[in-house]
Design a protein around this motif. Sequence first.
Motif, PDB file in Angstrom:
ATOM      1  N   LYS A  82       0.842  -1.233  -0.002  1.00  0.00           N
ATOM      2  CA  LYS A  82       0.076  -0.191   0.046  1.00  0.00           C
ATOM      3  C   LYS A  82       0.773   0.977  -0.045  1.00  0.00           C
ATOM      4  O   LYS A  82       0.390   2.268  -0.570  1.00  0.00           O
ATOM      5  N   SER A  85       1.911   1.926  -3.329  1.00  0.00           N
ATOM      6  CA  SER A  85       0.900   2.153  -4.428  1.00  0.00           C
ATOM      7  C   SER A  85       0.702   3.659  -4.121  1.00  0.00           C
ATOM      8  O   SER A  85      -0.103   4.423  -4.693  1.00  0.00           O
ATOM      9  N   GLY A  86       1.243   4.325  -3.149  1.00  0.00           N
ATOM     10  CA  GLY A  86       1.153   5.865  -2.759  1.00  0.00           C
ATOM     11  C   GLY A  86       0.433   6.233  -1.455  1.00  0.00           C
ATOM     12  O   GLY A  86       0.404   7.451  -1.097  1.00  0.00           O
ATOM     13  N   TYR A  87      -0.229   5.287  -0.741  1.00  0.00           N
ATOM     14  CA  TYR A  87      -0.634   5.308   0.404  1.00  0.00           C
ATOM     15  C   TYR A  87       0.130   6.164   1.720  1.00  0.00           C
ATOM     16  O   TYR A  87       1.369   5.619   1.502  1.00  0.00           O
ATOM     17  N   PRO A  88      -0.188   7.187   2.250  1.00  0.00           N
ATOM     18  CA  PRO A  88       0.638   7.613   3.424  1.00  0.00           C
ATOM     19  C   PRO A  88       0.891   6.440   4.443  1.00  0.00           C
ATOM     20  O   PRO A  88       0.154   5.548   4.396  1.00  0.00           O
ATOM     21  N   ARG A  90       0.770   6.253   7.455  1.00  0.00           N
ATOM     22  CA  ARG A  90      -0.062   6.186   8.574  1.00  0.00           C
ATOM     23  C   ARG A  90      -1.367   5.310   8.073  1.00  0.00           C
ATOM     24  O   ARG A  90      -1.962   4.303   8.708  1.00  0.00           O
ATOM     25  N   ASP A  91      -1.814   5.549   6.917  1.00  0.00           N
ATOM     26  CA  ASP A  91      -2.979   4.997   6.236  1.00  0.00           C
ATOM     27  C   ASP A  91      -2.710   3.414   6.038  1.00  0.00           C
ATOM     28  O   ASP A  91      -3.596   2.700   6.160  1.00  0.00           O
TER      29      ASP A  91
END
Lengths: 201, 201, 201, 201
Positions: A82, A85-88, A90-91
Amino acid sequence: MYIGRFVLAGRTPSGRPFLGYRVSSRSFPNRRIVLEAGTAAVLPLKDAPPTDNPYISYNCLRSEGDIAVVANGSHTDPIFEKVCSGYPLRDALALSLLALDYEHDSLNTPRIAAAWSGEVALLGIVTDQGLLVQQICAQPGHASLIATYGLTRPSEISVGSENVTDLAAEIYSLPYSHPVAALAVLLGTEGGAAVAGPVRS
Amino acid sequence: MYIGRFVLAGRTPSGRPFLGYRVSSRSFPNRRIVLEAGTAAVLPLKDAPPTDNPYISYNCLRSEGDIAVVANGSHTDPIFEKVCSGYPLRDALALSLLALDYEHDSLNTPRIAAAWSGEVALLGIVTDQGLLVQQICAQPGHASLIATYGLTRPSEISVGSENVTDLAAEIYSLPYSHPVAALAVLLGTEGGAAVAGPVRS
Amino acid sequence: MYIGRFVLAGRTPSGRPFLGYRVSSRSFPNRRIVLEAGTAAVLPLKDAPPTDNPYISYNCLRSEGDIAVVANGSHTDPIFEKVCSGYPLRDALALSLLALDYEHDSLNTPRIAAAWSGEVALLGIVTDQGLLVQQICAQPGHASLIATYGLTRPSEISVGSENVTDLAAEIYSLPYSHPVAALAVLLGTEGGAAVAGPVRS
Amino acid sequence: MYIGRFVLAGRTPSGRPFLGYRVSSRSFPNRRIVLEAGTAAVLPLKDAPPTDNPYISYNCLRSEGDIAVVANGSHTDPIFEKVCSGYPLRDALALSLLALDYEHDSLNTPRIAAAWSGEVALLGIVTDQGLLVQQICAQPGHASLIATYGLTRPSEISVGSENVTDLAAEIYSLPYSHPVAALAVLLGTEGGAAVAGPVRS
């Protein structure tokens, strides 16, 4: 004091970002950490008794460039994917921990993780009673640690090693009982991971 | 000390579960809490200057039976709806806070929430740096509080009121600056909510 | 045929990416779309009867650079914010639709959304029975449409307009009953949005 | 026609709810399905060549009472656990598929799942381009099928078997190439699962 598996994120005395992971285990000591490019896996020793426990073998490290994730179970992979794929960070931690949840064993063992992405480091834990994902302020020579039992909130320790082999040994030697194997990763370096543990194959 | 909006979950001295919410505001004091069956909303006073700020008006309470949720924004509704659909409280808070995230205003104001479901109480907060959802141990005469600024980790206070009107007044009077209006909800009681605040309409 | 609100993602005959949204309503026709930089909101007409319905007013567009999102409710904002934070479009739509869910009105009205990010376009819908997020293949002169009622799976239409004002009018005139107002957005253009509807203020 | 792994949810001719799963594989045919109480696992044959592929071995069934889940990977467990914790089936599938995502192999192989809870059946799939979770209308003698390749949208088939052993054989014999092993589960029955496949150990 037995705190089970634990993860760390911090900086060496000179300020280089690192992650650490130690397998500590009362029930399944016959394991080792196997290192490959960008990955490390916790696996049974070749002569370990067979087991059906689904939480014994897993990738405990995924890394690439300035992104690295260590964790105590199968959530290592989705967190890493994730983030890629670009998620921060934290997320990526929050979603993966929420979805995969604590381990449904007799202790409701929490899932824990530590990660760096660029200049940002986080720790995460999911238990049967809560979820915590928290950015940490990593000072040179310090690390934040979170464990499956007892130290289930981030606690700070000091770190004296500068190179990755010494770091792995230092993490292996932290004064918590039942060490099995330890892993250290220096971010942004070629061949930046090392494993420490008793000489077994 | 200014801590912005805050939520509480606790028990009265006799042990009855309650939730509390206080609107505290430097920028938008011209607001009130309007109570209806199973719902309370934060709304502008009728003579308040118009604003485009999307975070000014929202349901701050949803309750039914032994489930109740208080929060500082539009996440009140999805948290409540997810619990009603069967989610554990922990998951309803975590998913809603993760998805709706902190407010994208100039302060990155966190979203906070408190909730009871049966005998379980939790607090939650999402900030730009982390996510926390944590079950609390609610002793009679005590509550755990979490706020948008400063007190962004659960902190315990003692509570002396037994009935809901007194509770609302006690929450309104907590020694944090810029109170606007306060709400208290006693779980599992008919007409179990009350609002406190200056006499304005 | 009444299909309620609908969203579209497609390309003009010359291949420029666009999004569209039309408010169609039997119950609340007294509304309009108000356009600002990077945002459009559905709002009651000034002389509309007051209502407590929480689904009447919302941002129906958020855009910046080559990212744009249109939707029929309050999920527009978190979808847009998650994409801006780095989420893939697919994940931003899926997480927001899952968390905010269908509207809890008497019809369980679905939440729908359409979005472009760079060269990728998706449609999404959450109903009480399912969740769909689907990348579409946008050919010049074509668009995919999804609606709150009836056409709850992507269906393709052809599109003849090249400029944004004509596009808005074309979307307003699509042969589905009870039109209230329509919006079109051309990606990657300054001032690239337009609204069509009856002349009312 | 090769469609890879596939899952089914449907009803026998007399109306009893069932799930099915078939392993079909070009690359890893040396596998079997091992059945235990409430669980089935896809495992390598004892004489299979060793592999590092992390997607080869997994629980493909979890069931208890009137809840059952079949899937083509490690998402079987979190889906089942979330349903048991109270999540609606729709949400358990959507969250787990979103978090664990398609397999990061050379084909971006989708994750698929089918599940029953009480009288409700759903299919789900996550691909690199979308996410679908959809309730199905299960008529007696019919099932809906979703596969990793080709048939990546629900398609209906008819089913003639009434008992679970015949069902497993019928699923094994469906006219798609490279069958390895098949599983059928009848909901709400003791000993309600069966495996079909070539006689190998």
